[in-house]
Design a protein around this motif. Sequence first.
Motif, PDB file in Angstrom:
ATOM      1  N   PRO A  35      14.343   7.231 -20.756  1.00 22.80           N
ATOM      2  CA  PRO A  35      15.458   7.579 -19.862  1.00 22.80           C
ATOM      3  C   PRO A  35      15.123   7.660 -18.363  1.00 22.80           C
ATOM      4  N   HIS A  36      13.861   7.479 -18.004  1.00 22.70           N
ATOM      5  CA  HIS A  36      13.469   7.544 -16.593  1.00 22.70           C
ATOM      6  C   HIS A  36      12.714   6.272 -16.198  1.00 22.70           C
ATOM      7  N   PRO A  37      13.390   5.126 -16.254  1.00 22.36           N
ATOM      8  CA  PRO A  37      12.687   3.861 -15.981  1.00 22.36           C
ATOM      9  C   PRO A  37      12.189   3.749 -14.544  1.00 22.36           C
ATOM     10  N   PRO A  73       7.871   9.937 -26.427  1.00 19.61           N
ATOM     11  CA  PRO A  73       8.054   9.361 -25.088  1.00 19.61           C
ATOM     12  C   PRO A  73       7.568  10.235 -23.921  1.00 19.61           C
ATOM     13  N   ASP A  74       7.836  11.507 -23.959  1.00 22.77           N
ATOM     14  CA  ASP A  74       7.419  12.347 -22.830  1.00 22.77           C
ATOM     15  C   ASP A  74       5.900  12.503 -22.732  1.00 22.77           C
ATOM     16  N   TYR A  89      -1.013  13.065 -26.091  1.00 20.13           N
ATOM     17  CA  TYR A  89      -0.461  11.769 -26.505  1.00 20.13           C
ATOM     18  C   TYR A  89      -0.906  11.413 -27.917  1.00 20.13           C
ATOM     19  N   ASN A  90      -2.181  11.622 -28.219  1.00 20.90           N
ATOM     20  CA  ASN A  90      -2.702  11.286 -29.543  1.00 20.90           C
ATOM     21  C   ASN A  90      -2.205  12.243 -30.622  1.00 20.90           C
TER      22      ASN A  90
END
Length: 160
Positions: free
Chosen positions: A75-77, A40-41, A34-35
């Motif tokens: 896209p995957h709420p 988003p993924d 993430y860092n």
Amino acid sequence: MTASTPADARQLFEDTLEMEMSPSSLISDAALAYNNEPKPDTTFTYAFALSRSRRDSERAYAIVLFDQLISDGYPHPVDCYYGKSVAFYLNKDYDSARAGVEDILRSNPGHQKARALHLATVAVMEEREKKMNLAVGSGVLAVGLGAAIGLAGILLGKKK
């Protein structure tokens, strides 16, 4: 295995969730990804790992990340809402967990994990209500008993 009572459903959900808890190494790896590349993924992967952390503060941060993903149009709420609901449940915010899975189930009634979490939250809330009713009932009984003893004392005092 299926649950026959709300308490059984809660236990089954919690047993399953215990097996899904994130080891610290997974959280660390997800944090690095993430860092290094905050897209988003990788944000979702990190949030998902945090939502199953053993630390309340990490689960709270997962909720923030899921909210960010949702507001950014990830896209995957449904997966974000489910992850948030799990984090709320583990942080003992059962009202928010229940509201989240009810939102999922309105649009996706076949979501099995959301159903299991919903049953678990219902069971917790029923147990909490029973305890509250028992406490209130005990309090009323104690007040009534105290009043009866006081009245008996007054009546006995007047007979002397």
